[in-house]
Design a protein around this motif. Structure first.
Motif, PDB file in Angstrom:
ATOM      1  N   ASN A  67      31.663 -22.773 -33.510  1.00  0.00           N
ATOM      2  CA  ASN A  67      30.138 -23.101 -32.933  1.00  0.00           C
ATOM      3  C   ASN A  67      29.928 -21.584 -32.242  1.00  0.00           C
ATOM      4  O   ASN A  67      28.579 -21.334 -32.339  1.00  0.00           O
ATOM      5  CB  ASN A  67      30.393 -23.994 -31.656  1.00  0.00           C
ATOM      6  CG  ASN A  67      30.380 -25.286 -32.150  1.00  0.00           C
ATOM      7  OD1 ASN A  67      30.073 -25.744 -32.967  1.00  0.00           O
ATOM      8  ND2 ASN A  67      31.110 -26.368 -31.265  1.00  0.00           N
ATOM      9  N   PHE A  68      30.852 -20.733 -32.051  1.00  0.00           N
ATOM     10  CA  PHE A  68      30.339 -19.224 -31.803  1.00  0.00           C
ATOM     11  C   PHE A  68      29.952 -18.816 -33.034  1.00  0.00           C
ATOM     12  O   PHE A  68      28.924 -18.039 -32.892  1.00  0.00           O
ATOM     13  CB  PHE A  68      31.728 -18.757 -31.194  1.00  0.00           C
ATOM     14  CG  PHE A  68      31.355 -17.209 -31.133  1.00  0.00           C
ATOM     15  CD1 PHE A  68      30.812 -16.584 -29.938  1.00  0.00           C
ATOM     16  CD2 PHE A  68      31.870 -16.199 -31.940  1.00  0.00           C
ATOM     17  CE1 PHE A  68      30.668 -15.149 -29.659  1.00  0.00           C
ATOM     18  CE2 PHE A  68      31.736 -14.873 -31.770  1.00  0.00           C
ATOM     19  CZ  PHE A  68      30.868 -14.336 -30.906  1.00  0.00           C
ATOM     20  N   VAL A  69      30.536 -18.769 -34.115  1.00  0.00           N
ATOM     21  CA  VAL A  69      30.293 -18.138 -35.427  1.00  0.00           C
ATOM     22  C   VAL A  69      28.668 -18.642 -35.556  1.00  0.00           C
ATOM     23  O   VAL A  69      28.092 -17.999 -36.227  1.00  0.00           O
ATOM     24  CB  VAL A  69      31.083 -18.235 -36.382  1.00  0.00           C
ATOM     25  CG1 VAL A  69      30.730 -17.661 -37.652  1.00  0.00           C
ATOM     26  CG2 VAL A  69      32.369 -17.304 -36.182  1.00  0.00           C
ATOM     27  N   LYS A  70      28.686 -20.040 -35.648  1.00  0.00           N
ATOM     28  CA  LYS A  70      27.553 -20.494 -35.967  1.00  0.00           C
ATOM     29  C   LYS A  70      26.088 -19.885 -34.984  1.00  0.00           C
ATOM     30  O   LYS A  70      25.315 -19.842 -35.638  1.00  0.00           O
ATOM     31  CB  LYS A  70      27.356 -22.135 -35.865  1.00  0.00           C
ATOM     32  CG  LYS A  70      26.274 -22.952 -36.529  1.00  0.00           C
ATOM     33  CD  LYS A  70      26.776 -24.605 -36.089  1.00  0.00           C
ATOM     34  CE  LYS A  70      25.720 -25.447 -36.706  1.00  0.00           C
ATOM     35  NZ  LYS A  70      26.117 -26.823 -36.477  1.00  0.00           N
ATOM     36  N   VAL A  96      30.986 -24.274 -43.093  1.00  0.00           N
ATOM     37  CA  VAL A  96      30.763 -22.660 -43.884  1.00  0.00           C
ATOM     38  C   VAL A  96      29.288 -22.708 -44.516  1.00  0.00           C
ATOM     39  O   VAL A  96      28.506 -21.989 -44.346  1.00  0.00           O
ATOM     40  CB  VAL A  96      31.835 -22.253 -44.651  1.00  0.00           C
ATOM     41  CG1 VAL A  96      31.367 -20.597 -44.988  1.00  0.00           C
ATOM     42  CG2 VAL A  96      32.999 -22.056 -43.220  1.00  0.00           C
ATOM     43  N   ILE A  97      29.366 -23.795 -45.544  1.00  0.00           N
ATOM     44  CA  ILE A  97      28.176 -23.795 -46.522  1.00  0.00           C
ATOM     45  C   ILE A  97      26.992 -24.302 -45.590  1.00  0.00           C
ATOM     46  O   ILE A  97      25.769 -23.584 -45.672  1.00  0.00           O
ATOM     47  CB  ILE A  97      28.508 -24.832 -47.497  1.00  0.00           C
ATOM     48  CG1 ILE A  97      29.728 -24.426 -48.569  1.00  0.00           C
ATOM     49  CG2 ILE A  97      27.087 -25.261 -48.566  1.00  0.00           C
ATOM     50  CD1 ILE A  97      30.427 -25.591 -49.206  1.00  0.00           C
ATOM     51  N   SER A  98      27.003 -25.101 -44.743  1.00  0.00           N
ATOM     52  CA  SER A  98      25.900 -25.327 -44.062  1.00  0.00           C
ATOM     53  C   SER A  98      25.081 -24.496 -43.111  1.00  0.00           C
ATOM     54  O   SER A  98      24.094 -23.911 -42.837  1.00  0.00           O
ATOM     55  CB  SER A  98      25.976 -26.680 -43.061  1.00  0.00           C
ATOM     56  OG  SER A  98      26.874 -26.361 -42.143  1.00  0.00           O
ATOM     57  N   LEU A  99      26.240 -23.364 -42.694  1.00  0.00           N
ATOM     58  CA  LEU A  99      25.773 -22.109 -41.865  1.00  0.00           C
ATOM     59  C   LEU A  99      25.072 -21.142 -42.722  1.00  0.00           C
ATOM     60  O   LEU A  99      24.039 -20.582 -42.265  1.00  0.00           O
ATOM     61  CB  LEU A  99      27.069 -21.489 -41.286  1.00  0.00           C
ATOM     62  CG  LEU A  99      27.903 -22.098 -40.073  1.00  0.00           C
ATOM     63  CD1 LEU A  99      29.170 -21.188 -39.924  1.00  0.00           C
ATOM     64  CD2 LEU A  99      26.992 -21.971 -38.852  1.00  0.00           C
ATOM     65  N   ILE A 100      25.584 -20.870 -43.915  1.00  0.00           N
ATOM     66  CA  ILE A 100      24.880 -20.034 -44.625  1.00  0.00           C
ATOM     67  C   ILE A 100      23.483 -20.268 -45.272  1.00  0.00           C
ATOM     68  O   ILE A 100      22.656 -19.619 -45.557  1.00  0.00           O
ATOM     69  CB  ILE A 100      26.054 -19.499 -45.854  1.00  0.00           C
ATOM     70  CG1 ILE A 100      27.204 -18.840 -44.963  1.00  0.00           C
ATOM     71  CG2 ILE A 100      25.201 -18.732 -46.796  1.00  0.00           C
ATOM     72  CD1 ILE A 100      28.223 -18.537 -45.921  1.00  0.00           C
ATOM     73  N   THR A 101      23.520 -21.594 -45.765  1.00  0.00           N
ATOM     74  CA  THR A 101      22.527 -22.199 -46.411  1.00  0.00           C
ATOM     75  C   THR A 101      21.466 -22.967 -45.569  1.00  0.00           C
ATOM     76  O   THR A 101      20.295 -23.118 -45.764  1.00  0.00           O
ATOM     77  CB  THR A 101      22.727 -23.094 -47.505  1.00  0.00           C
ATOM     78  OG1 THR A 101      23.446 -24.380 -47.074  1.00  0.00           O
ATOM     79  CG2 THR A 101      23.809 -22.531 -48.751  1.00  0.00           C
TER      80      THR A 101
END
Length: 70
Positions: free
Chosen positions: A26-29, A63-68
């Motif tokens: 969550n922090f990274v997001k 990870v994929i949802s974070l980036i895209t």
């Protein structure tokens, strides 16, 4: 700008406290959301390591949802 996150994905993170990996995620997001991630803007790379290293973490859909799909 290029951002690189190196995240400990080993079992010791959860053994230090249940939910710790989710806190890291969550922090990274939240941090990624604060940047203009795009082809023209900020680029993001994520490495998760444990007993092996996964670059891009194909098994981690977050990870994929974070980036895209911020």
């Amino acid at each position: 700008m290029d951002l690189l996150f190196v995240i400990d994905g080993s079992g010791s993170i959860e053994s230090s406290g249940k939910g710790n990996f989710d806190k890291i995620r969550n922090f990274v997001k939240d941090l990624i959301k604060s940047f203009g991630v795009s082809k023209e803007g900020t680029h993001v790379a994520i490495i998760v390591y444990s007993t092996k290293v996964e670059v891009g973490c194909p098994s981690e859909f977050w990870v994929i949802s974070l980036i895209t799909g911020l």
